[in-house]
Design an enzyme around this catalytic site. Sequence first.
Site, mmCIF file in Angstrom:
data_model
loop_
_atom_site.group_PDB
_atom_site.id
_atom_site.type_symbol
_atom_site.label_atom_id
_atom_site.label_comp_id
_atom_site.label_asym_id
_atom_site.label_seq_id
_atom_site.Cartn_x
_atom_site.Cartn_y
_atom_site.Cartn_z
ATOM 1 N N ASP A 77 0.859 -1.179 0.000
ATOM 2 C CA ASP A 77 0.000 0.000 0.000
ATOM 3 C C ASP A 77 0.904 1.240 0.000
ATOM 4 O OD1 ASP A 77 -2.272 1.642 0.328
ATOM 5 O OD2 ASP A 77 -2.062 1.574 2.507
ATOM 6 N N GLU A 119 -0.298 5.043 0.988
ATOM 7 C CA GLU A 119 -0.568 6.000 2.063
ATOM 8 C C GLU A 119 -0.666 5.303 3.418
ATOM 9 O OE1 GLU A 119 -3.491 9.187 1.087
ATOM 10 O OE2 GLU A 119 -3.684 8.078 -0.790
ATOM 11 N N ASP A 138 -5.153 2.852 -3.853
ATOM 12 C CA ASP A 138 -6.426 3.408 -4.294
ATOM 13 C C ASP A 138 -6.322 4.913 -4.545
ATOM 14 O OD1 ASP A 138 -7.952 1.144 -4.487
ATOM 15 O OD2 ASP A 138 -8.657 1.219 -2.414
ATOM 16 N N LYS A 158 -6.959 -3.877 -5.348
ATOM 17 C CA LYS A 158 -5.804 -4.506 -4.693
ATOM 18 C C LYS A 158 -5.906 -6.028 -4.737
ATOM 19 C CE LYS A 158 -4.972 -0.465 -1.841
ATOM 20 N NZ LYS A 158 -4.521 0.072 -0.557
ATOM 21 N N ASN A 189 -9.056 -1.563 3.209
ATOM 22 C CA ASN A 189 -9.014 -1.902 1.790
ATOM 23 C C ASN A 189 -7.751 -2.660 1.399
ATOM 24 O OD1 ASN A 189 -7.381 0.384 2.129
ATOM 25 N ND2 ASN A 189 -7.855 1.199 0.104
#
Length: 201
Positions: free
Chosen positions: A7, A9, A91, A133, A155
Amino acid sequence: MYITCLDLEGVLVPEIWIAFAEESGIPELKRTTRDEPDYDKLMKWRIGVLKEHGLKLSDIQSTIAKIDPLPGAKEFMDALRSECQTIIISDTFAEFAAPLMKKLGQPTIFCNSLKVDEEGFIVSHQMRCEQSKLTTVKALQSIGYDTIASGDSYNDLGMIQASKAGFLFCTTDKIKKDYPELKAFTEYSELLGAIREQLKK
């Protein structure tokens, strides 16, 4: 053959929306995927808040230009990429990510895009694919890769759980409590060590 999926952030860079919320003085924009699992719902709400306050894409990009990777993130990425193919699956949006990728040494990123009108206002967001993802991890597995995944939010859980090895990183106490079976780390050295262990298998 392994490929690591990370990921962006909260893992490698600060949360863009939190930084923008602070700079714009709109505290409700601090809401992230740690709070709202449904990303589509979250983004539609964010776009509505931006419209209400007359804020454009360029306003967010001005904030992003001031954001640096989290301390140690660039060194972690350099070490990881020297040992394993690595992709950032986020995302976020291409319109947000470009300057951050430069600061991280231009790693590969799979992300989404924004629709912007002639005046520069964000009118909608375009997801690359549904459950991007998890879908990306499954696609990589379908072409012969074993995946290792790490993230901090709701997520990210799909790609973490679907991978050969998956780790939480700097996540919330609630997510750790709800998913006790997942190893959770707060230091890059710990995460790198866990990935290295998996690469030996």
